[in-house]
Motif scaffolding. Structure first.
Motif, PDB file in Angstrom:
ATOM      1  N   LEU A   1       0.627  -1.194  -0.132  1.00 48.10           N
ATOM      2  CA  LEU A   1      -0.237  -0.156  -0.173  1.00 48.10           C
ATOM      3  C   LEU A   1       1.016   0.716  -0.116  1.00 48.10           C
ATOM      4  N   VAL A   2       0.654   1.989  -0.510  1.00 45.82           N
ATOM      5  CA  VAL A   2       1.248   2.995  -1.033  1.00 45.82           C
ATOM      6  C   VAL A   2       1.304   4.366   0.247  1.00 45.82           C
ATOM      7  N   ALA A   3       0.533   4.268   0.827  1.00 45.74           N
ATOM      8  CA  ALA A   3      -0.081   5.043   1.786  1.00 45.74           C
ATOM      9  C   ALA A   3       0.612   6.396   2.020  1.00 45.74           C
ATOM     10  N   SER A   4       1.583   6.543   1.614  1.00 49.40           N
ATOM     11  CA  SER A   4       2.537   7.658   1.486  1.00 49.40           C
ATOM     12  C   SER A   4       2.315   8.400   0.784  1.00 49.40           C
ATOM     13  N   LEU A   5       2.961   7.545  -0.193  1.00 50.47           N
ATOM     14  CA  LEU A   5       2.561   7.845  -1.804  1.00 50.47           C
ATOM     15  C   LEU A   5       1.938   9.206  -2.265  1.00 50.47           C
ATOM     16  N   VAL A   6       1.601   9.694  -0.704  1.00 52.34           N
ATOM     17  CA  VAL A   6       0.952  10.466  -0.834  1.00 52.34           C
ATOM     18  C   VAL A   6       0.460  10.971  -1.626  1.00 52.34           C
ATOM     19  N   SER A   7       0.710  11.313  -3.219  1.00 49.99           N
ATOM     20  CA  SER A   7       0.247  11.926  -3.904  1.00 49.99           C
ATOM     21  C   SER A   7      -0.143  11.531  -5.018  1.00 49.99           C
ATOM     22  N   VAL A   8      -0.632  10.140  -5.000  1.00 48.99           N
ATOM     23  CA  VAL A   8      -0.676   9.559  -6.002  1.00 48.99           C
ATOM     24  C   VAL A   8      -1.852   8.622  -5.977  1.00 48.99           C
TER      25      VAL A   8
ATOM     26  N   SER B   1      -3.839  12.872   6.237  1.00 49.33           N
ATOM     27  CA  SER B   1      -4.290  12.449   7.413  1.00 49.33           C
ATOM     28  C   SER B   1      -4.873  13.543   8.200  1.00 49.33           C
ATOM     29  N   GLN B   2      -4.841  13.608   9.443  1.00 49.69           N
ATOM     30  CA  GLN B   2      -4.746  15.321  10.124  1.00 49.69           C
ATOM     31  C   GLN B   2      -4.554  16.269   9.567  1.00 49.69           C
ATOM     32  N   GLY B   3      -3.631  16.390   9.596  1.00 50.68           N
ATOM     33  CA  GLY B   3      -3.026  17.842   9.322  1.00 50.68           C
ATOM     34  C   GLY B   3      -3.728  19.038   9.173  1.00 50.68           C
TER      35      GLY B   3
ATOM     36  N   PHE C   1      -6.009   1.409   7.748  1.00 55.54           N
ATOM     37  CA  PHE C   1      -4.647   1.821   7.933  1.00 55.54           C
ATOM     38  C   PHE C   1      -4.641   2.740   9.161  1.00 55.54           C
ATOM     39  N   ARG C   2      -3.996   3.077   9.868  1.00 59.27           N
ATOM     40  CA  ARG C   2      -3.544   4.039  10.729  1.00 59.27           C
ATOM     41  C   ARG C   2      -3.481   5.097   9.985  1.00 59.27           C
TER      42      ARG C   2
ATOM     43  N   VAL D   1       0.957   9.035   7.688  1.00 59.69           N
ATOM     44  CA  VAL D   1       0.480   7.179   7.793  1.00 59.69           C
ATOM     45  C   VAL D   1       1.026   6.149   8.608  1.00 59.69           C
ATOM     46  N   ARG D   2       0.563   5.866   9.339  1.00 54.95           N
ATOM     47  CA  ARG D   2       1.915   5.138  10.697  1.00 54.95           C
ATOM     48  C   ARG D   2       1.322   3.333  10.318  1.00 54.95           C
ATOM     49  N   SER D   3       1.001   2.391   9.570  1.00 59.11           N
ATOM     50  CA  SER D   3       0.995   2.140   9.772  1.00 59.11           C
ATOM     51  C   SER D   3       2.406   1.261   8.830  1.00 59.11           C
ATOM     52  N   PRO D   4       3.014  -0.232   9.476  1.00 65.78           N
ATOM     53  CA  PRO D   4       3.869  -0.988   8.313  1.00 65.78           C
ATOM     54  C   PRO D   4       3.406  -0.691   7.495  1.00 65.78           C
TER      55      PRO D   4
END
Length: 351
Positions: free
Chosen positions: A44-51, A61-63, A203-204, A245-248
């Protein structure tokens, strides 16, 4: 604030796709021989934030929860939000902010108009935040949050339709057209690394550290290891949407910079893999050992064995180098997850 857990439907057990490559280190960071193309792309590209899942870009996420600008209160209207002016100026027309899920225009001319207006207003709102607010404490004001989210959603829409994107670029001022093309290309590159989810998954997510706190950590790591802060910021943006994103990852990568335990043992310098400052220093240490700043492409490829990942990180870093306000805009982009039913936002306003 406490961590949040976002859940989406899931039928088959294939890896999920966030918009940010995060999750990890599917690339086998620090482990030559393991290509990221397959493993990273499927995780999971949880971070690929933009994508792709960007539910990274991800739906932030929350900010995204925000406060109103000084002397102003926010009121909801449909289809947008209006910021009420001070009492003395009640007769003045109030600009309407885009609602979190406002419809995105489909026509290139209207898309161009929306992007021009949104970007100009976002820059002004960011200047006000930096000048009158305090990016080192708390969340961004509502105008910044909502305008950044709308900008992100326009770019994500353009990333899904190359023909409409090209026709939209032609209607933009030259400088904005270059910025739009960089962002759309980066989102498209990151999406190529993820696979849509078709079922349920959790997802955390949690709010990021304040924008200027992160900026201080980026610059500290740059001074120590010579790796440009914009590159470090772009990596964190793509990996976990600045720590939202804090999930491993499914391969076991952890923390805001998504390190595999073995790589962390070699480059973590005895720090805490979950600590933002420690993780950024470790990332700068690893990138420096892998060739940065002399050869950023080589260093980033070592971080994640994907040319698409390398290209996306460098495009986002370039935008931050050109205008630091782009850093504050990215900071307020949300985490999106890509599903077979379309993108789903996991963080941000009303989440």
């Amino acid at each position: 604030m406490k961590d949040q857990h976002a859940q989406i439907a899931w039928q088959d057990r294939r890896p999920v796709g966030l918009t940010t490559p995060i999750e990890g280190d599917a690339s086998g960071r620090g482990q030559p021989g393991r290509g990221v193309g397959r493993s990273r792309g499927r995780l999971l590209v949880a971070s690929l934030v933009s994508v792709a899942v960007s539910i990274s870009g991800c739906a932030g996420s929350q900010g995204a929860a925000s406060t109103a600008t000084p002397n102003q209160t926010a009121t909801r209207t449909a289809p947008g939000r209006a910021v009420s002016p001070p009492a003395k100026e009640s007769s003045r027309e109030v600009p309407v902010l885009p609602a979190p899920d406002a419809a995105i225009p489909k026509d290139p001319s209207r898309l161009a108009e929306s992007l021009i207006s949104t970007t100009a207003r976002l820059r002004q709102a960011t200047d006000d935040w930096v000048r009158e607010g305090n990016p080192a404490k708390g969340e961004a004001p509502e105008p910044v949050v909502l305008l950044a989210l709308h900008q992100q959603r326009v770019y994500r829409y353009l990333a899904g339709d190359p023909k409409v994107a090209s026709r939209t670029y032609a209607r933009l001022p030259k400088a904005l057209a270059r910025q739009a093309e960089d962002n759309v290309t980066a989102i498209r590159d990151l999406r190529s690394l993820v696979r849509p989810i078709s079922g349920s998954a959790k997802f955390r997510v949690q709010p990021p550290k304040p924008a200027d706190v992160l900026l201080g950590h980026f610059r500290h790591a740059e001074r120590r290891f010579g790796v440009e802060w914009e590159v470090l910021a772009a990596v964190m943006f793509v990996e976990t949407k600045f720590g939202r994103v804090r999930s491993p990852s499914y391969t076991g990568a952890k923390g805001p910079m998504q390190f595999m335990p073995g790589t962390w043992a070699a480059y973590g310098m005895g720090g805490d893999i979950q600590d933002t400052r420690d993780a950024l220093l470790a990332a700068a240490n690893y990138l420096h050992a892998s060739g940065a700043p002399r050869d950023y492409r080589r260093a980033l490829y070592a971080y994640n064995h994907s040319q698409a990942y390398v290209d996306a990180v460098l495009l986002h870093a370039r935008q931050m180098k050109q205008d630091i306000r782009n850093y504050y805009a990215y900071y307020n982009w949300q985490v999106f997850v890509v599903t077979t039913q379309g993108d789903r936002r996991l963080t941000g306003p009303d989440r």
